[in-house]
Scaffold this active site. Structure first.
Site, PDB file in Angstrom:
ATOM      1  N   LYS A  15    -101.618   8.591 -20.619  1.00 36.02           N
ATOM      2  CA  LYS A  15    -102.244   7.693 -21.588  1.00 36.02           C
ATOM      3  C   LYS A  15    -101.735   8.032 -22.987  1.00 36.02           C
ATOM      4  O   LYS A  15    -101.469   9.196 -23.313  1.00 36.02           O
ATOM      5  CB  LYS A  15    -103.765   7.863 -21.521  1.00 36.02           C
ATOM      6  CG  LYS A  15    -104.562   6.834 -22.285  1.00 36.02           C
ATOM      7  CD  LYS A  15    -106.049   7.020 -22.009  1.00 36.02           C
ATOM      8  CE  LYS A  15    -106.890   5.908 -22.609  1.00 36.02           C
ATOM      9  NZ  LYS A  15    -108.310   6.039 -22.241  1.00 36.02           N
TER      10      LYS A  15
ATOM     11  N   SER B 296    -110.134   1.838 -20.717  1.00 39.73           N
ATOM     12  CA  SER B 296    -109.106   1.870 -21.735  1.00 39.73           C
ATOM     13  C   SER B 296    -107.764   2.442 -21.260  1.00 39.73           C
ATOM     14  O   SER B 296    -106.795   2.455 -22.010  1.00 39.73           O
ATOM     15  CB  SER B 296    -109.594   2.702 -22.927  1.00 39.73           C
ATOM     16  OG  SER B 296    -109.873   4.038 -22.544  1.00 39.73           O
TER      17      SER B 296
ATOM     18  N   SER C 121    -113.275   4.322 -18.123  1.00 38.45           N
ATOM     19  CA  SER C 121    -111.920   4.013 -18.563  1.00 38.45           C
ATOM     20  C   SER C 121    -110.787   4.477 -17.660  1.00 38.45           C
ATOM     21  O   SER C 121    -109.639   4.107 -17.897  1.00 38.45           O
ATOM     22  CB  SER C 121    -111.689   4.580 -19.973  1.00 38.45           C
ATOM     23  OG  SER C 121    -112.455   3.881 -20.916  1.00 38.45           O
TER      24      SER C 121
END
Length: 579
Positions: free
Chosen positions: A113, A188, A211
């Protein structure tokens, strides 16, 4: 530069970073742009244990493996815009000079990420203000990965603010679902979901309200939400530094359950507490994993969170899983959550704690007119209403619109004093204690709880302006700090999963006709959603990563052996291999 003129600073940095990314992709060796070969496909579909063994024995070089996944990354990004920073040129150097090729992850490419610290690269989080500021050294998580033999090769898309089940921002653009591009891959950690679903191997994301789990469910991969202190989290950046009421945890994601389990086991076997002070020194407990796989299980079923009922496609995934588990000899029984700590109470409490600063911190990073996430923007508007206006709005929603759910959620959604925030944390601890006692007591004592990941399959881009609060199926377990895994089940079928009536009428029939449920259900369309993945969530208790992975294996085995008596169809339809 003073507002509003700093908008031009945002636009300049946005254009700079997009040009840099395009140039780095264009400058990659031609081999990265070539079609996948049979050898590449063998590497992609080889079990991870065999892949590592081949690197250990010199049968495969780490550069061969990296080239394979570099090709995947190039193709995946072209389709979904899932990568923020491509690390391949540097990764080639790391694979031959910095990575421990005798480690348990020897030569395995790992995507990260965007919020993870990698030397030489930004952690922009989708904000222009944080871009063009590369870090000088690797963070603890990346150092651990390299010592284990893994090769970081890409940083992936996320939403600005990190508070969304979409993955879009003004800096990098919109990340698309790999199955139906008009829909979100989740958030996310949506870039990870999109990349892994298209052939990537292993990734790392973060989870504060779902997320890593929602992207797994919406993209059709596997993930594990670890409890706090079980997985490294130092050496990252966040949109809300200092927010500890509902802690964000970094956790693994993978294309297959085998990869997810192997990766989790390997990282914990590296004793991450020696790299990161936040990690508890809990060694891998193989006996718990094996026991969870082998015994007959007591499963608690939570078909609905009591706020947003599951849509037909999600209900079908749950029902199929229940049928498969029952046929395999496991016991499944609907749970009745503790009355004083039900999921709705948890959603209200978690929302108040997470945004106790009134959304000030994540908004402080924006340049003037830099676009925000639509859901986060809605939260900001409510939090910043003057108290008299917010109360009038509450009265209007509560007594004119008669929407008790939404009225309750917004009434105290405002900046908190330190004393108010302490009181919320005290309520959190009571909430956790109540669940602890409930799970220990008869007749519960479940091995795990089975529930949806979200009420809907993936939602279209922009839907968070209406569905921002439809997160109870995941947020509850963050509040409790429970371990939770995601297993993909099937795909949306336009006939089997059709709603059959207007969504408002359907919601009224189940007494859920309020703004929170409407915000999600209004986008449900089985025809437009055809082909999107569905999934279920396997929830264990705190620090039960080994058990949850074992339970996931038991669920998957039951699904693979299950055949529907009426249709003859199997219980699981997930593409495992890259063609």
């Amino acid at each position: 530069m003073l507002p509003p003129f700093d908008y031009f600073q945002y636009a300049r940095i946005r254009d700079l970073k997009r040009r840099e990314r395009a140039a780095r992709f264009a400058a990659l060796r031609q081999e990265y742009h070539a079609p996948l070969t049979d050898s590449n496909k063998t590497i992609i579909n080889k079990p991870i244990e065999e892949l590592v063994e081949d690197v250990h024995n010199g049968v495969l070089s780490p550069l061969e493996v990296l080239l394979t996944y570099g090709k995947i990354a190039v193709k995946a990004h072209e389709k979904t815009n899932c990568i923020t920073e491509i690390l391949l040129p540097e990764a080639e150097e790391w694979a031959t000079s910095e990575v421990n090729l005798q480690g348990p992850l020897a030569g395995v490419p790992v995507s990260l990420k965007d919020s993870v610290q990698v030397k030489g690269f930004d952690i922009s989080l989708g904000y222009a203000r944080l871009a063009a500021k590369p870090y000088e050294k690797d963070g603890p998580m990346v150092r651990l990965l390299k010592d284990a033999g893994a090769v970081p090769y890409a940083k992936t898309a996320l939403p600005v603010t990190l508070l969304s089940f979409e993955s879009a921002n003004g800096l990098w653009g919109t990340c698309r679902n790999p199955h139906v591009p008009e829909y979100s891959p989740g958030g996310s950690t949506g870039g990870e979901g999109a990349l892994l679903a298209q052939g990537g191997r292993i990734g790392i994301g973060s989870d504060v309200a779902g997320s890593v789990r929602v992207p797994a469910a919406w993209s059709g991969i596997y993930s594990l939400r670890c409890s706090t202190g079980r997985w490294p989290k130092s050496g990252v950046n966040t949109s809300m530094p200092g927010q500890e009421g509902v802690q964000s945890v970094f956790s693994p994601m993978a294309r297959t359950l085998n990869d997810l389990t192997y990766f989790t086991r390997a990282i914990i076997g590296m004793q991450p507490w020696n790299y990161d002070y936040t990690v508890h020194p809990i060694s891998w407990r193989a006996d718990q994993e094996e026991e969870a796989k082998e015994k007959k299980l007591r499963v608690g079923l939570m078909t609905s969170d009591g706020v947003v009922p599951p849509t037909p496609a999600i209900s079908r995934a749950i029902n199929t899983t229940v049928a498969a588990l029952t046929e395999a000899g496991h016991t499944v029984r609907e749970i009745t959550p503790p009355p004083s700590a039900d999921p709705w109470t948890g959603l209200v409490l978690a929302s108040q704690i997470l945004n106790s600063d009134g959304c000030a911190t994540f908004n402080s990073i924006f340049h003037s007119f830099e676009p925000s996430d639509p859901g986060a923007a809605q939260l900001t508007t409510i939090a910043n209403l003057p108290r008299p206006l917010r109360y009038l709005y509450y009265l209007y929603v509560r007594y004119i619109k008669r929407d008790i759910r939404w009225a309750t959620l917004i009434r105290n959604f405002s900046p908190k004093t330190a004393a108010e925030q302490w009181a919320l944390v005290a309520k959190r601890e009571l909430f956790r204690a109540t669940w602890h006692e409930w799970w220990n007591a008869e007749p519960q004592q479940y091995d795990f709880i089975l529930c949806p990941v979200n009420a809907t399959p993936a939602l279209p881009h922009g839907a968070m302006r209406d569905a921002v609060s439809s997160c109870g199926y995941t947020f509850l377990w963050n509040l409790l700090d429970y371990t939770a895994g995601v297993i993909p089940i099937s795909r949306v079928d336009p006939k089997k999963d059709a709603l059959g009536k207007p969504y408002r009428q359907a919601l009224k029939e189940v007494d859920a006709d309020h703004a929170i449920a409407q915000g999600a259900w209004k986008y449900y369309d089985a025809v437009k959603m055809a082909g999107l993945p569905t999934a279920v969530q396997v929830v264990g208790r705190r620090w039960e990563e080994e058990k949850v992975l074992g339970y996931m294996a038991a669920v998957e085995e039951a699904l693979e052996n299950y055949r529907d008596e009426e249709t003859g169809e199997g219980g699981k339809y997930v593409l495992r291999e890259v063609d």
